[in-house]
Design a protein around this motif. Structure first.
Motif, mmCIF file in Angstrom:
data_model
loop_
_atom_site.group_PDB
_atom_site.id
_atom_site.type_symbol
_atom_site.label_atom_id
_atom_site.label_comp_id
_atom_site.label_asym_id
_atom_site.label_seq_id
_atom_site.Cartn_x
_atom_site.Cartn_y
_atom_site.Cartn_z
ATOM 1 N N ALA A 56 0.808 -1.219 0.000
ATOM 2 C CA ALA A 56 0.000 0.000 0.000
ATOM 3 C C ALA A 56 0.843 1.271 0.000
ATOM 4 C CB ALA A 56 -0.940 -0.014 1.208
ATOM 5 N N GLU A 57 1.964 1.240 0.740
ATOM 6 C CA GLU A 57 2.758 2.464 0.859
ATOM 7 C C GLU A 57 3.428 2.866 -0.465
ATOM 8 O OE1 GLU A 57 5.310 -0.872 2.771
ATOM 9 O OE2 GLU A 57 3.203 -0.207 2.740
ATOM 10 N N LYS A 58 3.522 1.934 -1.421
ATOM 11 C CA LYS A 58 4.135 2.264 -2.714
ATOM 12 C C LYS A 58 3.221 3.184 -3.543
ATOM 13 C CE LYS A 58 7.831 -0.368 -2.313
ATOM 14 N NZ LYS A 58 7.949 -1.648 -3.029
ATOM 15 N N LEU A 59 1.921 3.111 -3.315
ATOM 16 C CA LEU A 59 0.971 3.928 -4.078
ATOM 17 C C LEU A 59 0.354 5.056 -3.257
ATOM 18 C CD1 LEU A 59 -1.083 1.276 -6.126
ATOM 19 C CD2 LEU A 59 1.057 2.417 -6.737
ATOM 20 N N CYS A 90 -4.407 6.668 5.534
ATOM 21 C CA CYS A 90 -2.983 6.375 5.602
ATOM 22 C C CYS A 90 -2.418 7.211 6.742
ATOM 23 C CB CYS A 90 -2.346 6.753 4.256
ATOM 24 S SG CYS A 90 -0.587 7.085 4.277
ATOM 25 N N ASP A 91 -1.884 6.553 7.771
ATOM 26 C CA ASP A 91 -1.366 7.286 8.921
ATOM 27 C C ASP A 91 -0.171 6.543 9.496
ATOM 28 O OD1 ASP A 91 -1.157 9.314 10.712
ATOM 29 O OD2 ASP A 91 -3.033 8.913 11.764
ATOM 30 N N GLU A 92 0.637 7.270 10.235
ATOM 31 C CA GLU A 92 1.844 6.674 10.819
ATOM 32 C C GLU A 92 1.598 6.320 12.284
ATOM 33 O OE1 GLU A 92 6.501 7.929 11.628
ATOM 34 O OE2 GLU A 92 5.425 8.789 9.911
ATOM 35 N N MET A 111 3.713 3.027 8.558
ATOM 36 C CA MET A 111 2.493 3.470 7.906
ATOM 37 C C MET A 111 1.408 2.404 8.059
ATOM 38 S SD MET A 111 3.383 6.418 6.939
ATOM 39 C CE MET A 111 1.858 6.849 6.118
ATOM 40 N N VAL A 112 0.248 2.828 8.505
ATOM 41 C CA VAL A 112 -0.882 1.916 8.732
ATOM 42 C C VAL A 112 -2.045 2.365 7.853
ATOM 43 C CG1 VAL A 112 -2.508 1.012 10.431
ATOM 44 C CG2 VAL A 112 -0.133 1.488 11.095
ATOM 45 N N TYR A 113 -2.719 1.382 7.240
ATOM 46 C CA TYR A 113 -3.775 1.671 6.258
ATOM 47 C C TYR A 113 -5.096 1.030 6.666
ATOM 48 C CZ TYR A 113 0.114 3.192 3.389
ATOM 49 O OH TYR A 113 1.227 3.855 2.923
ATOM 50 N N HIS A 114 -6.188 1.766 6.410
ATOM 51 C CA HIS A 114 -7.525 1.240 6.695
ATOM 52 C C HIS A 114 -8.458 1.558 5.522
ATOM 53 C CE1 HIS A 114 -5.883 1.471 10.827
ATOM 54 N NE2 HIS A 114 -6.754 0.500 11.115
ATOM 55 N N HIS A 115 -9.468 0.681 5.340
ATOM 56 C CA HIS A 115 -10.474 0.919 4.306
ATOM 57 C C HIS A 115 -11.865 0.704 4.895
ATOM 58 C CE1 HIS A 115 -11.850 -3.259 3.570
ATOM 59 N NE2 HIS A 115 -10.624 -3.591 3.930
ATOM 60 N N ALA A 116 -12.865 1.327 4.270
ATOM 61 C CA ALA A 116 -14.241 1.193 4.730
ATOM 62 C C ALA A 116 -14.758 -0.214 4.470
ATOM 63 C CB ALA A 116 -15.127 2.215 4.032
ATOM 64 N N SER A 172 7.657 -4.451 -11.333
ATOM 65 C CA SER A 172 8.728 -4.890 -10.419
ATOM 66 C C SER A 172 8.501 -4.408 -8.992
ATOM 67 C CB SER A 172 10.087 -4.392 -10.921
ATOM 68 O OG SER A 172 10.143 -2.970 -10.885
ATOM 69 N N LEU A 173 7.575 -3.444 -8.801
ATOM 70 C CA LEU A 173 7.289 -2.941 -7.456
ATOM 71 C C LEU A 173 6.396 -3.884 -6.664
ATOM 72 C CD1 LEU A 173 6.643 0.833 -8.268
ATOM 73 C CD2 LEU A 173 8.720 -0.191 -7.307
ATOM 74 N N GLY A 174 5.835 -4.912 -7.327
ATOM 75 C CA GLY A 174 4.963 -5.862 -6.652
ATOM 76 C C GLY A 174 5.135 -7.254 -7.231
#
Length: 376
Positions: A256-259, A313-315, A320-325, A341-343
């Motif tokens: 997630a942090e790559k995008l 997206c928060d630290e 970095m921690v990610y959440h979705h609805a 190559s990034l994934g």
């Protein structure tokens, strides 16, 4: 001072529009053909002395309104009491033709200074081509009208949703977004041939393409914004992406942090459903200062990446921690190329559920959850 708004005319003297549009006298009329011939039993007579509108101009076009003006000879100008405006969708110019005397036909208003504003979600839809023609009319003592010939027919197209309208959609989406669940990757499902083509013809980098016409009809990103679609929803019990997909058996996963990170901006793009119980939210992730970012800044509501109802997206403790609805299906558009190559690319074990595809999907115009009152 803005001219009075126009409304549909009913043969009944108690048209519901009369309760909505004030300071406007609506008259009971029946439809004339644009060539100036009377519909049978219409009660409208022709009168050559009334000036015929010409040089019609359409301006100030929005998704549900426009201004109209025209020129006309001064002869008998003082006898004009009303304007008749025949407004039709271009793809079906006869859609408003007279069928029954209780069916709304054309727009009518008392003669007012031009330009006149035509507004109303009950007959105007966003991003739709219309034709319009005008007559001048004079109401007689017996209630009948004498009318001019029809003007020339003008074509125009209404605009996309503005950010004001998109904000209304955003607020509706926030109501049903639900609790937030953790995620760690974005993913994109395609057929094996797609990834082979990317490697062979695009130097291993997935390229942005123009978004299709799925979702809300007035969405300003449809057919215009270039990006790459990703998903990010997870299964409630595993916290991982679902194994089923409507788009192909091969899946590209990227951290997630790559995008999505502090160097990207997040925008709300759309909210819709396809005659189903579940709803879709389109979000746009754009690297700061990129062409996609500049496009979105002018058209879409921007979201706080740390605090919104859909994707955050928060630290936390330096990570970095990610959440979705949980209760909406998120479709994420990333506006820059993404190198494979990034994934990683791997085959999924689940089914290919074509019924879940949203390609060019039509929004349900009757859904009260995801529609706003400016057309569909």
């Amino acid at each position: 001072m803005e001219a009075p708004r126009l409304a549909h005319t009913m043969s009944s003297p108690t048209s519901p529009c009369e309760e909505v549009i004030k300071n406007l006298s609506l008259e009971a009329i029946q439809l004339c053909d644009r060539d100036g011939n009377k519909s049978q039993d219409s009660g409208i007579a022709e009168m050559e002395e009334l000036p015929v509108p010409h040089n019609i101009k359409i301006s100030n076009i929005t998704c549900d309104s426009f201004k109209i003006s025209w020129d006309m000879d001064s002869k008998s100008k003082d006898r004009i009491t009303h304007y008749f405006i025949d407004l039709n969708k271009k793809e079906n110019k006869n859609s408003n033709k007279f069928k029954h005397k209780d069916v709304p036909t054309k727009l009518v208003a008392k003669a007012v200074p031009l330009p006149m504003t035509v507004r109303g979600h009950w007959f105007l839809s966003p991003r739709t081509e219309y034709t319009v023609a005008v007559q001048t009319a004079s109401k007689q003592v017996d209630g009948d009208y004498v009318v001019s010939e029809w003007s020339e027919i003008i074509e125009f197209c209404t605009a996309d949703y503005s950010t004001v309208h998109l904000t209304q959609l955003l607020e509706k989406a926030e109501v049903i977004a639900g609790r937030m669940l953790k995620l760690s990757v974005f993913y994109r499902n395609q057929h094996k041939e797609y990834f082979d083509y990317i490697r062979e013809h695009h130097g291993n980098a997935m390229q942005p393409s123009v978004k299709d016409n799925s979702g809300s009809h007035g969405s300003p990103i449809s057919g215009k914004l270039e990006g790459i679609f990703f998903s990010c929803n997870t299964e409630f019990n595993t916290g991982k992406p679902p194994q089923d997909s409507p788009y192909g058996r091969y899946r590209y996963e990227i951290a997630a942090e790559k995008l999505f990170n502090p160097n990207t901006n997040l925008y709300f793009g759309d909210f819709y459903c396809m005659y189903t119980a579940y709803h879709y939210v389109i979000l746009v992730i754009a690297p700061v200062g990129s062409p996609g970012d500049e496009f979105c800044k002018q058209r879409l509501p921007q979201l706080n990446i740390k605090d919104n109802k859909f994707l955050t997206c928060d630290e936390e403790d330096g990570v970095m921690v990610y959440h979705h609805a949980q209760d909406v299906i998120l479709e994420v558009i990333y506006t820059d190329p993404v190198d494979l190559s990034l994934g990683t690319v791997a085959e999924i074990t689940g089914h290919q559920l074509m019924s879940l595809s949203t390609a060019n999907a039509k929004k349900d115009p009757s859904c009260k959850t995801c529609n706003i009152s400016v057309g569909r």
